[in-house]
Design an enzyme around this catalytic site. Sequence first.
Site, PDB file in Angstrom:
ATOM      1  N   TRP A 155      -3.471  14.069   1.946  1.00 13.99           N
ATOM      2  CA  TRP A 155      -4.893  13.942   2.260  1.00 13.99           C
ATOM      3  C   TRP A 155      -5.123  12.882   3.342  1.00 13.99           C
ATOM      4  O   TRP A 155      -6.009  13.036   4.170  1.00 13.99           O
ATOM      5  CB  TRP A 155      -5.690  13.604   1.000  1.00 13.99           C
ATOM      6  N   GLU A 188       1.771   7.429   3.325  1.00 12.38           N
ATOM      7  CA  GLU A 188       0.781   8.428   3.724  1.00 12.38           C
ATOM      8  C   GLU A 188       0.808   9.619   2.773  1.00 12.38           C
ATOM      9  O   GLU A 188       1.862  10.182   2.484  1.00 12.38           O
ATOM     10  CB  GLU A 188       1.064   8.918   5.147  1.00 12.38           C
ATOM     11  N   SER A 189      -0.360  10.037   2.296  1.00  8.16           N
ATOM     12  CA  SER A 189      -0.474  11.215   1.445  1.00  8.16           C
ATOM     13  C   SER A 189      -0.854  12.430   2.288  1.00  8.16           C
ATOM     14  O   SER A 189      -1.226  12.299   3.462  1.00  8.16           O
ATOM     15  CB  SER A 189      -1.533  10.994   0.361  1.00  8.16           C
ATOM     16  N   ARG A 198       0.855  -1.182   0.000  1.00  7.59           N
ATOM     17  CA  ARG A 198       0.000   0.000   0.000  1.00  7.59           C
ATOM     18  C   ARG A 198       0.897   1.240   0.000  1.00  7.59           C
ATOM     19  O   ARG A 198       1.950   1.264   0.652  1.00  7.59           O
ATOM     20  CB  ARG A 198      -0.915   0.012   1.225  1.00  7.59           C
ATOM     21  N   HIS A 199       0.496   2.277  -0.707  1.00  5.18           N
ATOM     22  CA  HIS A 199       1.282   3.509  -0.813  1.00  5.18           C
ATOM     23  C   HIS A 199       1.526   4.152   0.553  1.00  5.18           C
ATOM     24  O   HIS A 199       0.853   3.858   1.547  1.00  5.18           O
ATOM     25  CB  HIS A 199       0.552   4.525  -1.707  1.00  5.18           C
ATOM     26  N   GLU A 231      -7.230   3.180  -6.952  1.00  6.93           N
ATOM     27  CA  GLU A 231      -8.267   2.967  -5.942  1.00  6.93           C
ATOM     28  C   GLU A 231      -9.657   3.187  -6.539  1.00  6.93           C
ATOM     29  O   GLU A 231      -9.802   3.771  -7.616  1.00  6.93           O
ATOM     30  CB  GLU A 231      -8.017   3.933  -4.774  1.00  6.93           C
TER      31      GLU A 231
END
Length: 218
Positions: free
Chosen positions: A18, A15-16, A12-13, A86
Amino acid sequence: MSDVLRKIHLVRHGESVWNAVRRVQGNHGEVPLSELGRAQAALLGGRLRAMEFSRVFCSSTERAAETARIALGGDSPIEFLDDLREISFGDWEGLLVSEVQERYPGKLELWFRSPSKVVIRGAEPFGEFHERAVRTVDGLIESTGGDILIVSHGGVICAWLTHILGMSPDDIWSFSLPNTSLTTVMIDFRPRLRLLGDVSHLDGRTLGSDGMPAPVKG
């Protein structure tokens, strides 16, 4: 499935920006990583660069692409795919989680219990999203050999997990995957879950929080 042992690694990527403020991003493609997310990706890199992959695939969203580039540091070519993005949240995208709860009472809670029952204006229907995620990951496995790395989103990874584990699509949020977590599935005579949502590469400074599943946090 093949009788040759393979490993499918799903990340999973990070933290962004957003994620950091609990803003719904879904399929929004231009949200970058936060400072914490870049630190998470760098630590993930120490782990991934000790592994070997025949191919590397990545969602075309900025947050996933930035995670892959930082983590791999140019050591491996990356193939970007729109189908690894997503789910689209339509009218919810760009709203804070608190705003979704205020404007659509009860809908967010129902989303986490029975997402197939929730209709969001302008969003990708849940059933179509689940089918896309399963078709895409299965297709990558069938069309490649060796161990592969997929950098994507919590929703995509969880959708595929429900598929291989024989669960209902509505059970998608039974898994909690922190940012930059690593999930590994062994493929031989059947898919076997080896590692789920592992973040042992992170430290106390970069662990972050995982209070909401992927579509709300990203």
